[in-house]
Design a protein around this motif. Structure first.
Motif, PDB file in Angstrom:
ATOM      1  N   HIS A   1       0.864  -1.190   0.000  1.00 19.83           N
ATOM      2  CA  HIS A   1       0.000   0.000   0.000  1.00 19.83           C
ATOM      3  C   HIS A   1       0.903   1.244   0.000  1.00 19.83           C
ATOM      4  O   HIS A   1       1.105   1.882   1.046  1.00 19.83           O
ATOM      5  N   THR A   2       1.426   1.573  -1.161  1.00 18.43           N
ATOM      6  CA  THR A   2       2.409   2.657  -1.246  1.00 18.43           C
ATOM      7  C   THR A   2       1.830   4.021  -0.902  1.00 18.43           C
ATOM      8  O   THR A   2       2.577   4.945  -0.582  1.00 18.43           O
ATOM      9  N   SER A   3       0.500   4.144  -0.957  1.00 17.92           N
ATOM     10  CA  SER A   3      -0.112   5.438  -0.650  1.00 17.92           C
ATOM     11  C   SER A   3       0.029   5.809   0.826  1.00 17.92           C
ATOM     12  O   SER A   3      -0.190   6.964   1.198  1.00 17.92           O
ATOM     13  N   LYS A   4       0.388   4.851   1.662  1.00 16.11           N
ATOM     14  CA  LYS A   4       0.538   5.139   3.090  1.00 16.11           C
ATOM     15  C   LYS A   4       1.711   6.075   3.362  1.00 16.11           C
ATOM     16  O   LYS A   4       1.703   6.813   4.346  1.00 16.11           O
ATOM     17  N   GLY A   5       2.717   6.006   2.517  1.00 15.10           N
ATOM     18  CA  GLY A   5       3.864   6.879   2.729  1.00 15.10           C
ATOM     19  C   GLY A   5       5.172   6.189   2.407  1.00 15.10           C
ATOM     20  O   GLY A   5       5.194   5.113   1.803  1.00 15.10           O
ATOM     21  N   ALA A   6       6.257   6.793   2.821  1.00 10.48           N
ATOM     22  CA  ALA A   6       7.575   6.271   2.483  1.00 10.48           C
ATOM     23  C   ALA A   6       8.562   6.524   3.615  1.00 10.48           C
ATOM     24  O   ALA A   6       8.308   7.318   4.523  1.00 10.48           O
ATOM     25  N   ILE A   7       9.682   5.828   3.533  1.00 11.81           N
ATOM     26  CA  ILE A   7      10.791   6.025   4.465  1.00 11.81           C
ATOM     27  C   ILE A   7      11.954   6.621   3.676  1.00 11.81           C
ATOM     28  O   ILE A   7      12.392   6.054   2.677  1.00 11.81           O
ATOM     29  N   LEU A   8      12.423   7.754   4.123  1.00 15.58           N
ATOM     30  CA  LEU A   8      13.576   8.406   3.512  1.00 15.58           C
ATOM     31  C   LEU A   8      14.778   8.192   4.416  1.00 15.58           C
ATOM     32  O   LEU A   8      14.743   8.555   5.593  1.00 15.58           O
ATOM     33  N   THR A   9      15.814   7.593   3.893  1.00 16.15           N
ATOM     34  CA  THR A   9      17.010   7.360   4.699  1.00 16.15           C
ATOM     35  C   THR A   9      18.240   7.949   4.027  1.00 16.15           C
ATOM     36  O   THR A   9      18.387   7.880   2.806  1.00 16.15           O
TER      37      THR A   9
END
Length: 343
Positions: A238-246
Motif C-alpha cells: 500500500h504505497t499510498s501510506k507513505g515512504a521512508i527516507l534514509t
C-alpha cells in the motif's frame, strides 16, 4: 541600424565573422581557413590558430567537417537553435546551483511545515531517517531528492505501468535529471512491454540518455540518488501510506546492492516497438526455461522448484507467456513457442 550579432549567445566576434564568411562561400578547405585567418591578422585582428578555430566552430555548432575534410556551415536556423539551447542549459545550471547553495528550498520547506496539520512533516534533509506519511509529502520528498541529485539516479517500478498523469509529473523530474547529465537507470516490471503509453515514455527516456531495463522478476520499490539517499515505501503493498527516507550510508549501500542485483537479472529495453523486438526480449533464457517446464513438469510446484523460484512467481510468468502467445492452455503455449523458435 546596428547589425545583429551572435555575441549575446556567447559567440566570439571573430568566430562569427568566420561563420558568416562560410555562409557566403559555402565551405572552407584547411588552406582557405588559414588564408582567411592570416588576412584577419594583417587587418590588425589578433592572430588565430586555424585548428583551434576549426574545433571551436564545430563545438559551437556553427560548422561541421565534411567527409572530404572541408569545413561547411550549419544552417542559420539550426545553428541559432543550438546556441540558444546551450545558453538556456548553462543558465538553468547556474540557477539550479545558485538555488542549491543559497538554501532557498530548505527555507521554503520550513515555511510549508508550519502549515501542516496532524504533526506530519516534510523530510528534514539533515536527518538520517524519516517516515513520510501521505502521497503529497512523498511527492515533495521525491522532488527534493531529484533536485539535489548530481551524479546518479536509480529507480524501480514494480507495477511496470505508468499512467499519463504520473508520466506528466515524472517527465519534469526526469528531464531535469538528464539535463544535468546525471547517470539515470530505471528498472521496469515486464507489464511495461504491454502498455503503449509506458513503452513510449521509456523510449523517450532512453533517447535522452537514460538506461532502462525490463525485469521478469518481482521488484522492490526504490528511489536512490547519488548513493547518499534512498526512498522506500512504508508498506510495499500500500504505497499510498507513505515512504521512508534514509540518508544512513549503511542502509543506502545495502539498497544500492539490492538494486544492482535486480539490474543484473533484468533485460535491456527492446530497441524498437515492433513485434520482432518485443518477442526477442520475451524469448530470453529464463522465459525459455519456463516454457520447457510446461512440457516436463506435471505441477506448478515442481516447475517452480526446479527453477528455484516461488510458485506464485512461476504462475505469473506462465500467465504472461500465455497472454502474449494467445494460447488457451499451457500445452498450446509450449507448442506455439516451439513454432516460433523460442524453445
Amino acid at each position: 541600424m546596428t547589425e545583429a550579432s551572435l555575441q549575446f549567445l556567447g559567440v566570439d566576434p571573430n568566430d562569427e565573422e568566420t561563420y558568416r564568411l562560410l555562409l557566403r562561400r559555402g565551405r572552407f578547405s584547411q588552406a582557405e581557413l588559414v588564408h582567411h585567418l592570416a588576412g584577419d591578422a594583417q587587418d590588425g585582428n589578433a592572430s588565430q590558430d586555424p585548428q583551434v578555430t576549426h574545433r571551436r566552430l564545430t563545438k559551437l555548432g556553427l560548422a561541421t567537417e565534411t567527409p572530404g575534410g572541408l569545413l561547411a556551415p550549419i544552417s542559420p536556423a539550426k545553428a541559432v537553435e543550438g546556441l540558444v539551447e546551450t545558453k538556456v542549459g548553462w543558465l538553468r545550471h547556474q540557477l539550479e546551483e545558485e538555488a542549491t547553495s543559497c538554501g532557498i528550498v530548505d527555507s521554503l520547506l520550513a515555511e510549508h511545515e508550519k502549515s501542516l496539520d496532524g504533526g506530519a512533516r516534510t523530510p528534514d534533509i539533515n536527518g538520517t531517517t524519516q517516515h513520510i506519511e501521505g502521497m503529497p509529502l512523498v511527492r515533495a520528498a521525491i522532488d527534493e531528492l531529484t533536485f539535489f541529485a548530481r551524479t546518479e539516479s536509480l529507480t524501480t517500478s514494480p507495477t511496470g505501468v505508468l499512467s499519463q498523469e504520473s508520466i506528466s509529473h515524472a517527465r519534469l523530474l526526469d528531464s531535469r535529471i538528464l539535463r544535468r547529465k546525471v547517470h539515470m537507470r530505471t528498472l521496469m516490471a515486464s507489464p511495461a512491454l504491454d502498455d503503449p503509453t509506458t513503452i513510449s515514455y521509456l523510449r523517450e527516456l532512453t533517447a535522452k540518455g537514460a538506461h532502462v531495463r525490463i525485469s521478469y522478476e518481482p521488484l522492490e520499490r526504490l528511489i536512490i540518488c547519488d548513493r547518499a539517499a534512498a526512498l522506500t515505501p512504508i508498506d510495499p503493498a500500500h504505497t499510498s501510506k507513505g515512504a521512508i527516507l534514509t540518508r544512513d550510508l549503511g542502509l543506502v549501500a545495502a539498497l544500492v546492492s539490492l538494486f544492482e542485483r535486480m539490474w543484473q537479472m533484468a533485460h535491456d529495453l527492446p530497441p524498437s516497438d515492433n513485434a520482432e523486438a518485443t518477442e526477442a526480449v520475451l524469448a530470453n533464457s529464463f522465459q525459455r526455461q519456463i516454457l520447457r517446464s510446461l512440457y516436463a513438469a506435471e505441477k506448478d510446484e515442481i516447475g517452480a522448484r526446479e527453477l528455484g523460484i516461488a510458485v506464485r512467481t512461476y504462475r505469473k510468468h506462465v500467465a504472461s507467456i500465455m497472454q502474449r502467445l494467445g494460447a488457451s492452455n499451457r500445452f498450446q503455449a509450449a507448442l506455439l513457442a516451439r513454432e516460433r523458435g523460442w524453445i
